[in-house]
Design an enzyme around this catalytic site. Structure first.
Site, short mmCIF file in Angstrom:
data_model
loop_
_atom_site.label_atom_id
_atom_site.label_comp_id
_atom_site.label_asym_id
_atom_site.label_seq_id
_atom_site.Cartn_x
_atom_site.Cartn_y
_atom_site.Cartn_z
CG HIS A 515 -1.73 1.23 1.39
ND1 HIS A 515 -3.05 1.30 1.02
CD2 HIS A 515 -1.42 2.46 1.90
CE1 HIS A 515 -3.52 2.52 1.26
NE2 HIS A 515 -2.54 3.24 1.80
CD GLU A 516 1.66 3.63 3.68
OE1 GLU A 516 1.89 4.69 3.05
OE2 GLU A 516 0.64 3.47 4.37
CG HIS A 519 0.29 6.27 -0.61
ND1 HIS A 519 -0.76 6.96 -1.19
CD2 HIS A 519 -0.22 5.68 0.51
CE1 HIS A 519 -1.85 6.78 -0.46
NE2 HIS A 519 -1.56 6.02 0.57
CG HIS A 522 0.08 8.91 -6.74
ND1 HIS A 522 -1.03 9.20 -5.98
CD2 HIS A 522 -0.11 9.56 -7.92
CE1 HIS A 522 -1.85 9.96 -6.68
NE2 HIS A 522 -1.31 10.20 -7.86
#
Length: 724
Positions: A515-516, A519, A522
Site C-alpha cells: 500500500h505505502e 503511494h 504515485h
C-alpha cells in the site's frame, strides 16, 4: 512555493500523508523553552556559517545531508527562508505589470523553494526522530509558519492579481494543466478567506494559528503517551506467542537494558499480534486498554480537551467561510463533493458489515463454549478467538503464514511489480545520507535507464517514531524549475529483530508494505510541470486509490508462489496454503469493516457539528456508535484521543476516503483480471497515463474513466469484503 505546499507547511502536518504537530497540554513546556529564540540569536553568526540550509547540497541527487543537519540549524533556516519567501511574494503582489499566468501564478509556484526544503526535512524528522528538543522547537515553529501562511493567503494585493488572471482565463489561451492550476489556486485563496473583511481575516488567522498549536500538541501527546506504556513480560508470560513475536519482544527488552525480559509496546506491530496470540487473558486486557486509551489517561498527555477545541475551531472557521460546517468545507474539494455522498457510502457498507460481524461473533461464542470459557466475551478477546476460529474453520494459522513473509523478499516483490508494470528498476545505494542507520535508499530508473528519483525505506519501529505507516517526500517532482526529481520515503513500524535474524511480517504487514509503496510510486512516477499539481497532491478520496490498487498484487497466487518463501528453507508457499488463504480471504471482514467504519462515522459526526462547545469525547463516541448499533466487542480502529489522521494529519472529515478509494481500487484491479494477466501491458500503460503520472492535472472521474473505460461500480468492493 506552491499554494498546496504552503498549506501543508503552515498546518505543520506532514509534507505527505500525516505527520504530527504541537502543544496545548504542554503549554508550560513552551514557556520553559521560550528562551530558544534568544539562544539561537546569540549564536546566529556561528550557526549561519555552519548551517547546511544556507548552501547548495553537493550530495548525490541533492539529498539532505543528514549527518550535518543539527536541531539548532532549523530555527534560523526557517526564519531566513520565510523572509525570502515573503520578499518573493511581495515582489509578485506589487509588480507594476498586467497580471498574467506567467508573472503571477507561475512565479508563485517558484517562490518559497528554500522554505519547502527546510520544512520537508524538519517535519519528516519530527515524525521519525522526535526528541524533547525537536518537540519544543516544533511548538515554537508551528505558529510562526501559520502566521507566515496567513500573511500570504490573505494578501489583498496578491489576491487581486490572482483574481485578475482568473477572470481573464478564457482569453489567456492556457493549456489544460495551466488552467487547472489557476482554478485550483483561485479556489484555494477563496477557501482561505481572501473574500472576507479585514476583521474577519484577522479572526480567521487567529483560528488557524490556534489550530496549528493544538494539532501540534495532539501529535506530540499521542507519541509521548504511546511510548509511555510498556508491558514487561517474564518467560512464564509468553504462552501462545509465536517465536517471531517473542524474539521482537526480547529485542525491545534488550534495547531497554532488561536482560531475560520481554517488552510489548503500543506499536501496532507489537500489540496487535500479542492480542491475537497470547493465551494470558489478563495480559491481553492490560495491553488492549493501554492501546485503546492512548491520549485518554487524564495525564499530561491527555488529548480530550484538545479534540473538543479543534472541532469547535474548525466549525467556526467553516461558518466564517460560508459553509454550514467543516465537513461541507472539506468535501467541497473532493471526489465525493458532499458529506451526504460520503455518508451514503459508509451507510451502504455499515449494514452488511454489522451482519457479517454478528456472524463472526457467533462463531467465536460457539468456540468459547466448546472450550469451556467461563468469562464474558470482551473487546480484548476478539482477535484471540478470531484467530482460533480462523484455524478451526479454514485450517489457517497466521503464525505459519508469517514464516513466508520475510521483509527482504517482500521488498523484492514490490519492486518486481513496479518493474513489470512500469519498467522501473531499483539500485540500492550506500552513498546517500540517511537520518538513521536502519534507513535504506534506492536509485529508481525508468525503462530507458533514466533516473527518475530516490526511494527511502524506513521500516522499523522505535521510540522516537510515530506509529503507523505512511509515505512522505523530501522533495517532490516538477518541471517548472527544471527537471526536479522526487525524493520519496516510505515509513513502517515493523518489529526489528535481533541482529542476524530475519524480519518476519504478518500478511497484513505485507499488504501495508505494498500500500505505502503504491503511494511512493504515485510520487515517483509524477510527470507534471507545476508542483501544486504533482504526485500525491490530490484530494484524500483520490490519493488512496493508487496505493490501494497496488495492494492487490501481493494477494495474487502468482506473486505468493514467487515471493512468499519460507524464511528457513526458502521453499515457496505451498499451493494448499495459498488456497486456504484465498478461502479465508473474507474472514473477519465484518470486524475489520466495523472497526474502520466506526472511526469514519465518528470523524464525520465531529465535523458536521455546528456547535461543539459542550462536547465530551468519550460520551460523544459512545452516543454516535450506539445510535449506529456498533457491537460492544468492537471498538473504533482509532479512538478520538489518538486519531492522528484527523487531529494531527490531513484526513479530518475525510477518513471515509479509504473506503471511497476501495470502490475504485477493487473495480480498477478487475481490469487486470478481465485481461487475464495481472501485468497486462495495455492496462498498465493506461494506469500510468491516467493515474500514477497525472498528479492533479485531470478531473478525477475522467481520469478513472480514461484508465477503466467506464465509471466505477461498488460490485467489486462488496465482493472482496464478502458482502455481495
Amino acid at each position: 512555493m506552491s499554494f498546496q505546499q504552503l498549506r501543508l507547511v503552515a498546518s505543520a502536518a506532514t509534507v505527505a500523508l500525516a505527520l504530527t504537530t504541537a502543544g496545548c497540554s504542554k503549554q508550560h513546556q513552551a514557556t520553559e523553552n521560550s528562551s530558544t529564540s534568544a539562544e539561537v540569536a546569540a549564536s546566529e553568526s556561528a550557526v549561519t556559517e555552519a548551517n547546511p540550509f544556507f548552501e547548495t547540497w553537493g550530495t548525490p541527487f541533492g539529498a539532505p545531508p543528514f549527518s550535518r543537519i543539527k536541531t539548532e540549524h532549523f530555527l534560523p533556516a526557517f526564519e531566513k527562508a520565510m523572509a525570502m519567501h515573503k520578499a518573493e511574494i511581495d515582489a509578485i503582489a506589487t509588480a507594476d505589470s498586467v497580471p498574467s499566468f506567467e508573472n503571477t501564478i507561475a512565479q508563485m509556484e517558484l517562490s518559497g523553494a528554500e522554505l519547502t526544503r527546510v520544512a520537508r526535512v524538519f517535519y519528516n524528522l519530527t515524525g521519525t526522530e522526535s526528541s524533547e528538543e525537536m518537540q519544543a522547537l516544533q511548538r515554537e515553529i508551528s505558529p510562526k509558519l501559520t502566521r507566515h501562511s496567513n500573511q500570504i493567503q490573505m494578501n489583498e494585493d496578491l489576491f487581486k492579481r490572482v483574481k485578475a488572471v482568473y477572470d481573464n482565463r478564457n482569453q489567456a489561451m492556457l493549456d489544460a494543466e495551466q488552467l487547472r492550476l489557476l482554478e485550483r489556486t483561485y479556489a484555494d485563496f477563496v477557501r482561505a478567506g481572501a473574500n472576507l473583511t479585514p476583521q474577519q481575516r484577522e479572526k480567521l488567522a487567529q483560528i488557524n494559528e490556534r489550530i496549528s498549536e493544538l494539532t501540534t500538541a495532539f501529535g506530540q501527546n499521542s507519541l509521548n503517551d504511546t511510548r509511555n506504556f510498556t508491558m514487561v513480560l517474564e518467560e512464564s508470560d509468553l504462552d501462545g506467542l509465536p517465536q517471531s513475536l517473542i524474539d521482537a519482544a526480547s529485542a525491545q527488552a534488550e534495547a531497554r537494558d532488561m536482560p531475560e525480559k520481554y517488552v510489548i509496546t503500543l506499536q501496532r506491530s507489537s500489540v496487535e499480534p500479542f492480542l491475537q496470540f497470547s493465551s494470558r487473558r489478563d495480559l491481553r486486557e492490560k495491553a488492549f486498554n493501554g492501546w485503546a486509551m492512548r491520549g485518554d489517561n487524564d495525564n499530561e498527555y491527555d488529548n480530550k480537551a484538545i479534540v473538543a477545541e479543534i472541532v469547535q475551531l474548525r466549525a467556526d472557521r467553516a461558518q466564517m467561510l460560508g459553509y454550514e460546517h467543516h465537513s461541507d468545507l472539506v468535501l467541497s474539494n473532493t471526489m465525493a463533493e458532499t458529506p451526504e455522498a460520503a455518508m451514503e457510502l459508509l451507510s451502504k457498507v455499515w449494514t452488511p458489515a454489522i451482519a457479517k460481524a454478528e456472524q463472526e461473533r457467533q462463531w467465536i461464542l460457539e468456540l468459547m463454549k466448546e472450550e469451556g470459557a467461563e468469562h464474558e466475551f470482551a473487546a480484548w478477546d476478539w482477535r484471540y478467538y478470531a484467530e482460533k476460529v480462523r484455524k478451526a474453520r479454514f485450517d489457517l494459522d497466521q503464525a505459519e503464514i508469517a514464516e513466508y513473509f520475510e521483509l527482504e523478499n517482500m521488498i523484492e516483490a514490490k519492486f518486481y511489480v513496479a518493474n513489470r508494470l512500469f519498467g522501473l528498476t531499483f539500485k540500492e545505494r550506500d552513498d546517500i545520507p540517511v537520518y538513521n542507520e536502519v534507513v535504506r535508499t534506492w536509485e529508481v530508473n525508468d525503462a530507458q535507464g533514466n533516473t527518475i528519483g530516490l526511494f527511502y525505506g524506513d521500516y522499523y519501529a522505535r521510540d522516537t517514531k510515530r506509529s503507523g505507516a505512511w509515505m512522505s517526500a523530501f522533495r517532490t517532482q516538477q518541471k517548472l524549475a527544471g527537471e526536479v526529481k522526487p525524493l520519496i520515503i516510505n515509513n513502517m513500524n515493523l518489529n526489528q529483530p535481533v541482529e542476524g535474524e530475519p524480519t518476519l511480517m504478518s500478511y497484513s504487514d505485507a499488504v501495508t508494505l505494498f500500500h505505502e509503496f503504491g503511494h511512493a510510486l504515485h510520487g515517483l512516477l509524477s510527470n507534471v510541470t507545476y508542483p501544486t499539481l504533482a504526485g500525491t497532491s490530490v484530494p484524500r478520496d483520490w490519493v488512496e486509490f493508487p496505493a490501494q490498487l497496488y495492494e492487490h498484487f501481493i494477494e495474487q497466487p502468482y506473486m505468493l508462489e514467487k515471493f512468499a518463501r519460507h524464511y528457513k528453507t526458502d521453499e515457496p508457499m505451498p499451493e494448499a496454503l495459498i488456497e486456504r488463504i484465498k478461502n479465508a480471504g473474507t474472514f473477519n471482514q465484518g470486524f475489520a469493516t466495523v472497526e474502520y467504519t466506526a472511526s469514519a462515522l465518528v470523524d464525520m459526526a465531529y465535523h458536521r457539528l455546528t456547535d461543539a462547545s459542550d462536547i465530551k469525547v468519550r460520551e460523544f463516541e459512545d452516543k454516535i456508535l450506539t445510535e449506529y448499533g456498533k457491537p460492544e466487542e468492537i471498538i473504533m480502529r482509532h479512538r478520538s484521543t489518538h486519531f492522528g489522521h484527523i487531529f494531527s494529519g490531513g484526513y479530518h472529515s475525510a477518513y471515509y476516503a479509504y473506503m471511497w478509494s476501495e470502490i475504485l481500487d477493487a473495480d480498477g484491479f478487475d481490469a487486470f483480471l478481465e485481461a487475464k494477466d495481472i501485468f497486462d501491458e495495455e492496462t498498465a500503460k493506461r494506469l500510468y497515463d491516467f493515474i500514477y503520472s497525472r498528479g492533479d492535472t485531470l478531473d478525477y472521474l475522467e481520469a478513472y474513466k480514461g484508465f477503466r473505460g467506464r465509471a466505477p461500480t461498488t460490485d467489486a468492493l462488496l465482493r472482496n469484503r464478502g458482502f455481495d
